[in-house]
Design an enzyme around this catalytic site. Sequence first.
Site, PDB file in Angstrom:
ATOM      1  N   ASN A   1       0.801  -1.236   0.000  1.00  0.00           N
ATOM      2  CA  ASN A   1       0.000   0.000   0.000  1.00  0.00           C
ATOM      3  C   ASN A   1       0.830   1.280   0.000  1.00  0.00           C
ATOM      4  O   ASN A   1       0.443   2.256  -0.634  1.00  0.00           O
ATOM      5  CB  ASN A   1      -1.041  -0.010   1.127  1.00  0.00           C
ATOM      6  CG  ASN A   1      -0.449  -0.158   2.490  1.00  0.00           C
ATOM      7  OD1 ASN A   1       0.625  -0.727   2.656  1.00  0.00           O
ATOM      8  ND2 ASN A   1      -1.135   0.344   3.499  1.00  0.00           N
TER       9      ASN A   1
ATOM     10  N   GLU B   1       3.549  -3.391  12.366  1.00  0.00           N
ATOM     11  CA  GLU B   1       2.557  -2.349  12.057  1.00  0.00           C
ATOM     12  C   GLU B   1       1.461  -3.057  11.274  1.00  0.00           C
ATOM     13  O   GLU B   1       1.671  -3.430  10.116  1.00  0.00           O
ATOM     14  CB  GLU B   1       3.170  -1.241  11.190  1.00  0.00           C
ATOM     15  CG  GLU B   1       4.297  -0.479  11.839  1.00  0.00           C
ATOM     16  CD  GLU B   1       3.864   0.385  13.001  1.00  0.00           C
ATOM     17  OE1 GLU B   1       2.651   0.475  13.280  1.00  0.00           O
ATOM     18  OE2 GLU B   1       4.763   0.958  13.652  1.00  0.00           O
TER      19      GLU B   1
ATOM     20  N   CYS C   1      -3.581   1.765   6.286  1.00  0.00           N
ATOM     21  CA  CYS C   1      -3.840   1.206   7.620  1.00  0.00           C
ATOM     22  C   CYS C   1      -4.438   2.267   8.548  1.00  0.00           C
ATOM     23  O   CYS C   1      -5.102   1.926   9.514  1.00  0.00           O
ATOM     24  CB  CYS C   1      -2.575   0.600   8.207  1.00  0.00           C
ATOM     25  SG  CYS C   1      -1.155   1.678   8.116  1.00  0.00           S
TER      26      CYS C   1
ATOM     27  N   GLU D   1       7.356   3.119  15.193  1.00  0.00           N
ATOM     28  CA  GLU D   1       8.310   3.558  14.186  1.00  0.00           C
ATOM     29  C   GLU D   1       8.387   5.087  14.248  1.00  0.00           C
ATOM     30  O   GLU D   1       7.570   5.737  14.899  1.00  0.00           O
ATOM     31  CB  GLU D   1       7.844   3.111  12.798  1.00  0.00           C
ATOM     32  CG  GLU D   1       7.831   1.599  12.661  1.00  0.00           C
ATOM     33  CD  GLU D   1       7.547   1.147  11.242  1.00  0.00           C
ATOM     34  OE1 GLU D   1       6.390   1.270  10.810  1.00  0.00           O
ATOM     35  OE2 GLU D   1       8.486   0.669  10.577  1.00  0.00           O
TER      36      GLU D   1
HETATM   37  P1  NDP Z   1       0.160  -9.386   3.738  1.00  0.00           P
HETATM   38  O1  NDP Z   1       0.185  -9.157   5.188  1.00  0.00           O
HETATM   39  O2  NDP Z   1      -0.039 -10.763   3.231  1.00  0.00           O
HETATM   40  O3  NDP Z   1       1.547  -8.870   3.073  1.00  0.00           O
HETATM   41  C1  NDP Z   1       2.380  -7.872   3.573  1.00  0.00           C
HETATM   42  C2  NDP Z   1       3.835  -8.244   3.292  1.00  0.00           C
HETATM   43  O4  NDP Z   1       4.177  -9.443   3.995  1.00  0.00           O
HETATM   44  C3  NDP Z   1       4.118  -8.538   1.815  1.00  0.00           C
HETATM   45  O5  NDP Z   1       5.433  -8.120   1.491  1.00  0.00           O
HETATM   46  C4  NDP Z   1       4.011 -10.049   1.780  1.00  0.00           C
HETATM   47  O6  NDP Z   1       4.686 -10.635   0.696  1.00  0.00           O
HETATM   48  C5  NDP Z   1       4.665 -10.435   3.099  1.00  0.00           C
HETATM   49  N1  NDP Z   1       4.289 -11.756   3.573  1.00  0.00           N
HETATM   50  C6  NDP Z   1       3.150 -12.454   3.301  1.00  0.00           C
HETATM   51  N2  NDP Z   1       3.194 -13.658   3.926  1.00  0.00           N
HETATM   52  C7  NDP Z   1       4.359 -13.713   4.608  1.00  0.00           C
HETATM   53  C8  NDP Z   1       4.963 -14.701   5.450  1.00  0.00           C
HETATM   54  N3  NDP Z   1       4.378 -15.850   5.729  1.00  0.00           N
HETATM   55  N4  NDP Z   1       6.170 -14.426   5.989  1.00  0.00           N
HETATM   56  C9  NDP Z   1       6.786 -13.249   5.728  1.00  0.00           C
HETATM   57  N5  NDP Z   1       6.273 -12.290   4.931  1.00  0.00           N
HETATM   58  C10 NDP Z   1       5.058 -12.509   4.389  1.00  0.00           C
HETATM   59  O7  NDP Z   1      -0.889  -8.422   3.105  1.00  0.00           O
HETATM   60  P2  NDP Z   1      -1.700  -8.668   1.746  1.00  0.00           P
HETATM   61  O8  NDP Z   1      -0.933  -8.073   0.676  1.00  0.00           O
HETATM   62  O9  NDP Z   1      -2.058 -10.074   1.527  1.00  0.00           O
HETATM   63  O10 NDP Z   1      -3.027  -7.868   2.057  1.00  0.00           O
HETATM   64  C11 NDP Z   1      -4.129  -8.507   2.716  1.00  0.00           C
HETATM   65  C12 NDP Z   1      -4.828  -7.579   3.654  1.00  0.00           C
HETATM   66  O11 NDP Z   1      -3.917  -7.188   4.679  1.00  0.00           O
HETATM   67  C13 NDP Z   1      -5.294  -6.269   3.060  1.00  0.00           C
HETATM   68  O12 NDP Z   1      -6.493  -6.381   2.419  1.00  0.00           O
HETATM   69  C14 NDP Z   1      -5.353  -5.411   4.303  1.00  0.00           C
HETATM   70  O13 NDP Z   1      -6.549  -5.633   4.974  1.00  0.00           O
HETATM   71  C15 NDP Z   1      -4.196  -5.890   5.108  1.00  0.00           C
HETATM   72  N6  NDP Z   1      -2.991  -5.065   4.910  1.00  0.00           N
HETATM   73  C16 NDP Z   1      -2.732  -4.113   5.822  1.00  0.00           C
HETATM   74  C17 NDP Z   1      -1.657  -3.292   5.660  1.00  0.00           C
HETATM   75  C18 NDP Z   1      -1.375  -2.228   6.638  1.00  0.00           C
HETATM   76  O14 NDP Z   1      -0.609  -1.305   6.350  1.00  0.00           O
HETATM   77  N7  NDP Z   1      -1.948  -2.302   7.813  1.00  0.00           N
HETATM   78  C19 NDP Z   1      -0.765  -3.371   4.512  1.00  0.00           C
HETATM   79  C20 NDP Z   1      -1.111  -4.446   3.606  1.00  0.00           C
HETATM   80  C21 NDP Z   1      -2.188  -5.241   3.830  1.00  0.00           C
HETATM   81  P3  NDP Z   1       4.008 -10.869  -0.741  1.00  0.00           P
HETATM   82  O15 NDP Z   1       4.808 -10.035  -1.625  1.00  0.00           O
HETATM   83  O16 NDP Z   1       4.156 -12.309  -1.035  1.00  0.00           O
HETATM   84  O17 NDP Z   1       2.579 -10.462  -0.657  1.00  0.00           O
END
Ligand code: NDP
Length: 451
Positions: A129, A227, A261, A430
Amino acid sequence: MHDVISPVSEEIVATVPATSVEETDAAIERAQRAFESWRKVAPGDRARLLRRFAAVVDAHNEELAQLEVRNSGHTIGNARWEAGNVRDVLDYYAGAPERLSGRQIPVAGGIDVTFYEPLGVVGIIVPWNFPMPIAGWGFGPALAAGNTVVLKPAELTPLTAIRLGELALEAGLPEGVLTVLPGKGSIVGQRFVTHPLVRKVCFTGSTDVGKQIMAGCADQVKRVTLELGGKSANIVFADADLERAAAGAPGAVFDNAGQDCCARSRLLVQAGVYDKFLGLLEQSVKAFRCEDPSLETAQMGPLISSGQRESVKSYISEKEVLFTGTAPDGKGWWMPPTVVGARSTDDQHWREEIFGPVLSVMPFDDEDDAIRKANDTEYGLSGSIWTGDLGRGIRVARGVEAGNLSVNSNSSVRYWTPFGGVKQSGLGRELGPDAVAAFSEVKNVYFSTEA
Ligand code: NDP
């Protein structure tokens, strides 16, 4: 290799490597070797290198911004701010190496000194995001503290992080000090969790993945900053400047297409002014410009992926929609800003982080009711309070369980001040003056003065 798709054109804009476990291990080992030298760089020299990195990022602001528009569909105005934020964060933390000092504590029989020491290799996992700022909030203070960094951008949005890694080298940071590893979370990110040379994992993303990371880090008692998600409240009292609050409310939730977020996705309006406020809100939502994000006038672009759009739409039932804004037709993962009425705090759209352009609204009676409703969530990241009564602003801000609140403003992130969540919105802080200490360990050394 992995294709990167534009959410505007739905076309491939780049193809990037998908880092394997073996390549991740090799990069972590290189970062460990780089750490042995980086930690010894004189504070003034480390500060100069970070300032030079900030200057190089600044010189590439427009290029980075345009890249983010192409990759992530962010509006050009936001993307310029995001690249500028990386510059500001680097500049701010460049002041730290020369100021990070321990204490001399009075003890019997000698002197006692504390030192802040770097942790080693830090793994930063970035979501899709806000690819640039969230990367910078991690690597700025981590590098200033003397750590080296391996950084995994989200698979969907790796391009600006890859470019920032190149710019770090151009600025003169030694090889291995900041390494960007595009690839899957389940491979690269997971290896940060399990590799013993990674001493801290800094994760931003969903609460579910954050919990897995915390559990994984427990095995080695690895430091972790999380976060996570949010479902922040925007609370409007009858004595507020209603025009101002209504003008700001769309940006507070629909900015970045609601993929934020800190999005104020629950709007609480005091009952006596509920209808009046919703009238004002409807005007400002309809005026909110969801359009081609490369246009200077754009306030909102498309969602990041078709999957994300499907997920967001699944929360909306037509009969609950109060009104919507507009969005382009045709190619691109567009969705108009949408305002839905909540009948109960049990409604799914009221409770869950939707991460899209959906605002749920509900009336409240008085201060206690506002605080109770705002706190009726597992999250606690951000939020706003709109009131003309300073005392009420203070009381409600103290009553709402969240890490970052603003009164008569929708501001969430200022790099000078700490940022982070309570409850299931995260762990640790952070930014702000204490972030460098969060990437350090305190070492205590006692020097005997006995003859
Ligand atoms: P994720 O939490 O899956 O992804 C965030 C990051 O973590 C990405 O770089 C992802 O890699 C990585 N990741 C995923 N699985 C693992 C793991 N097992 N171990 C280590 N790293 C991992 O978010 P999504 O992109 O799937 O989004 C899903 C939902 O999460 C959104 O709809 C939203 O509700 C929430 N979200 C919240 C955020 C915030 O700022 N609070 C930010 C993003 C999402 P990869 O490149 O493979 O996806």
